[in-house]
Write a protein that holds these residues in place. Structure first.
Motif, PDB file in Angstrom:
ATOM      1  N   TYR A 148       0.820  -1.211   0.000  1.00  0.00           N
ATOM      2  CA  TYR A 148       0.000   0.000   0.000  1.00  0.00           C
ATOM      3  C   TYR A 148       0.852   1.259   0.000  1.00  0.00           C
ATOM      4  N   VAL A 149       2.004   1.216   0.641  1.00  0.00           N
ATOM      5  CA  VAL A 149       2.925   2.352   0.548  1.00  0.00           C
ATOM      6  C   VAL A 149       3.318   2.563  -0.917  1.00  0.00           C
ATOM      7  N   ALA A 150       3.567   1.475  -1.634  1.00  0.00           N
ATOM      8  CA  ALA A 150       3.887   1.578  -3.068  1.00  0.00           C
ATOM      9  C   ALA A 150       2.719   2.205  -3.836  1.00  0.00           C
ATOM     10  N   VAL A 151       1.495   1.826  -3.502  1.00  0.00           N
ATOM     11  CA  VAL A 151       0.306   2.412  -4.134  1.00  0.00           C
ATOM     12  C   VAL A 151       0.252   3.912  -3.842  1.00  0.00           C
ATOM     13  N   PHE A 152       0.513   4.256  -2.616  1.00  0.00           N
ATOM     14  CA  PHE A 152       0.487   5.662  -2.204  1.00  0.00           C
ATOM     15  C   PHE A 152       1.549   6.460  -2.959  1.00  0.00           C
ATOM     16  N   VAL A 153       2.731   5.879  -3.122  1.00  0.00           N
ATOM     17  CA  VAL A 153       3.812   6.541  -3.860  1.00  0.00           C
ATOM     18  C   VAL A 153       3.438   6.704  -5.329  1.00  0.00           C
ATOM     19  N   VAL A 154       2.926   5.642  -5.956  1.00  0.00           N
ATOM     20  CA  VAL A 154       2.526   5.720  -7.361  1.00  0.00           C
ATOM     21  C   VAL A 154       1.450   6.797  -7.543  1.00  0.00           C
ATOM     22  N   THR A 155       0.463   6.790  -6.669  1.00  0.00           N
ATOM     23  CA  THR A 155      -0.620   7.772  -6.760  1.00  0.00           C
ATOM     24  C   THR A 155      -0.073   9.189  -6.616  1.00  0.00           C
ATOM     25  N   SER A 156       0.769   9.398  -5.612  1.00  0.00           N
ATOM     26  CA  SER A 156       1.301  10.733  -5.326  1.00  0.00           C
ATOM     27  C   SER A 156       2.323  11.201  -6.353  1.00  0.00           C
ATOM     28  N   ALA A 157       3.147  10.288  -6.840  1.00  0.00           N
ATOM     29  CA  ALA A 157       4.247  10.666  -7.733  1.00  0.00           C
ATOM     30  C   ALA A 157       3.877  10.628  -9.209  1.00  0.00           C
ATOM     31  N   VAL A 158       2.842   9.862  -9.576  1.00  0.00           N
ATOM     32  CA  VAL A 158       2.517   9.712 -10.992  1.00  0.00           C
ATOM     33  C   VAL A 158       1.082  10.167 -11.293  1.00  0.00           C
ATOM     34  N   ASN A 159       0.089   9.504 -10.712  1.00  0.00           N
ATOM     35  CA  ASN A 159      -1.293   9.771 -11.097  1.00  0.00           C
ATOM     36  C   ASN A 159      -1.750  11.181 -10.737  1.00  0.00           C
ATOM     37  N   VAL A 160      -1.454  11.653  -9.540  1.00  0.00           N
ATOM     38  CA  VAL A 160      -1.880  13.000  -9.155  1.00  0.00           C
ATOM     39  C   VAL A 160      -1.190  14.069 -10.006  1.00  0.00           C
ATOM     40  N   PRO A 161       0.132  13.994 -10.228  1.00  0.00           N
ATOM     41  CA  PRO A 161       0.737  14.989 -11.131  1.00  0.00           C
ATOM     42  C   PRO A 161       0.148  14.949 -12.553  1.00  0.00           C
ATOM     43  N   LEU A 162      -0.167  13.768 -13.053  1.00  0.00           N
ATOM     44  CA  LEU A 162      -0.829  13.689 -14.359  1.00  0.00           C
ATOM     45  C   LEU A 162      -2.208  14.357 -14.315  1.00  0.00           C
ATOM     46  N   ASN A 163      -2.940  14.129 -13.220  1.00  0.00           N
ATOM     47  CA  ASN A 163      -4.245  14.785 -13.051  1.00  0.00           C
ATOM     48  C   ASN A 163      -4.084  16.300 -13.038  1.00  0.00           C
ATOM     49  N   ASP A 164      -3.085  16.784 -12.312  1.00  0.00           N
ATOM     50  CA  ASP A 164      -2.846  18.227 -12.220  1.00  0.00           C
ATOM     51  C   ASP A 164      -2.476  18.810 -13.584  1.00  0.00           C
ATOM     52  N   ALA A 165      -1.639  18.107 -14.337  1.00  0.00           N
ATOM     53  CA  ALA A 165      -1.256  18.581 -15.673  1.00  0.00           C
ATOM     54  C   ALA A 165      -2.469  18.613 -16.599  1.00  0.00           C
ATOM     55  N   LEU A 166      -3.336  17.605 -16.475  1.00  0.00           N
ATOM     56  CA  LEU A 166      -4.550  17.577 -17.296  1.00  0.00           C
ATOM     57  C   LEU A 166      -5.446  18.766 -16.954  1.00  0.00           C
ATOM     58  N   ALA A 167      -5.561  19.066 -15.676  1.00  0.00           N
ATOM     59  CA  ALA A 167      -6.391  20.194 -15.241  1.00  0.00           C
ATOM     60  C   ALA A 167      -5.866  21.520 -15.777  1.00  0.00           C
ATOM     61  N   ALA A 168      -4.569  21.654 -15.896  1.00  0.00           N
ATOM     62  CA  ALA A 168      -3.961  22.912 -16.333  1.00  0.00           C
ATOM     63  C   ALA A 168      -3.853  23.041 -17.849  1.00  0.00           C
ATOM     64  N   ALA A 169      -3.995  21.950 -18.567  1.00  0.00           N
ATOM     65  CA  ALA A 169      -3.791  21.957 -20.017  1.00  0.00           C
ATOM     66  C   ALA A 169      -4.898  22.741 -20.722  1.00  0.00           C
ATOM     67  N   SER A 170      -4.514  23.370 -21.834  1.00  0.00           N
ATOM     68  CA  SER A 170      -5.494  24.170 -22.574  1.00  0.00           C
ATOM     69  C   SER A 170      -5.943  23.503 -23.878  1.00  0.00           C
ATOM     70  N   GLU A 171      -5.146  22.577 -24.380  1.00  0.00           N
ATOM     71  CA  GLU A 171      -5.448  21.948 -25.672  1.00  0.00           C
ATOM     72  C   GLU A 171      -5.818  20.479 -25.452  1.00  0.00           C
ATOM     73  N   PRO A 172      -7.094  20.085 -25.637  1.00  0.00           N
ATOM     74  CA  PRO A 172      -7.536  18.727 -25.314  1.00  0.00           C
ATOM     75  C   PRO A 172      -6.774  17.607 -26.030  1.00  0.00           C
ATOM     76  N   VAL A 173      -6.446  17.779 -27.300  1.00  0.00           N
ATOM     77  CA  VAL A 173      -5.766  16.705 -28.029  1.00  0.00           C
ATOM     78  C   VAL A 173      -4.399  16.429 -27.407  1.00  0.00           C
ATOM     79  N   ARG A 174      -3.638  17.476 -27.194  1.00  0.00           N
ATOM     80  CA  ARG A 174      -2.303  17.335 -26.587  1.00  0.00           C
ATOM     81  C   ARG A 174      -2.419  16.842 -25.137  1.00  0.00           C
ATOM     82  N   ALA A 175      -3.392  17.381 -24.393  1.00  0.00           N
ATOM     83  CA  ALA A 175      -3.583  16.988 -22.992  1.00  0.00           C
ATOM     84  C   ALA A 175      -3.864  15.495 -22.880  1.00  0.00           C
TER      85      ALA A 175
END
Length: 165
Positions: A97-124
């Motif tokens: 579960y620590v590994a899950v927490f790390v993956v979520t925090s280090a990969v999935n959440v930053p990807l979510n944040d980048a998607l939220a900030a992106a302006s162009e849907p195709v590139r996002a």
């Protein structure tokens, strides 16, 4: 009556950790088998809009309670199980579960944040979809195996209880 360290309270914590971990495994699994395959059929604008909406609404107590609770309760259960046959299983679940927490925090959440900030849907979408889906499969697998480890911890703990009667 129980012969395990911490008695009934330890069993309750281990059971709660198991339930919380199972709930989170189910969330990740739902993305693997339904949410992301359904969104893959959508055009870029719809995909980005729906993922942004999901990422906004998932930040709520109903999700955060088992997500953080699984980590905290599994850590407590691992500590309480020292000196029992449940220890290696609870400890394995904690590591997973620590590994899950790390993956979520280090990969999935930053990807979510980048998607939220992106302006162009195709590139996002191009930058988001493949890595997010792949890492979600990883955390789904890790969480599912952790859940099985906690079930085993409950099982061996229960076997020890029956032997003491």
């Amino acid at each position: 009556m129980t012969n395990n360290r911490g008695g009934t309270a330890a069993g309750t914590v281990l059971g709660a950790a198991t339930v919380a971990t199972g709930l989170i495994a189910g969330v990740w699994f739902a993305y693997v088998c339904s949410v992301m395959p359904a969104l893959a059929r959508s055009d870029d604008r719809v995909f980005v809009e729906v993922m942004r909406n999901i990422n906004d609404v998932i930040q709520n107590p109903v999700f955060f309670t088992p997500f953080f609770g699984a980590l905290i309760l599994t850590a407590i259960a691992a500590w309480q199980s020292r000196g029992t046959p449940a220890k290696p299983w609870a400890l394995a679940a904690l590591i997973l579960y620590v590994a899950v927490f790390v993956v979520t925090s280090a990969v999935n959440v930053p990807l979510n944040d980048a998607l939220a900030a992106a302006s162009e849907p195709v590139r996002a979408r191009a930058d988001f979809e493949t890595p997010w889906v792949a890492w979600n499969v990883v955390r789904a697998g890790l969480t599912a195996v952790g859940f099985v480890c906690l079930l085993r911890a409950l099982s061996v703990r229960g076997a020890g209880d029956r032997g003491a009667r």
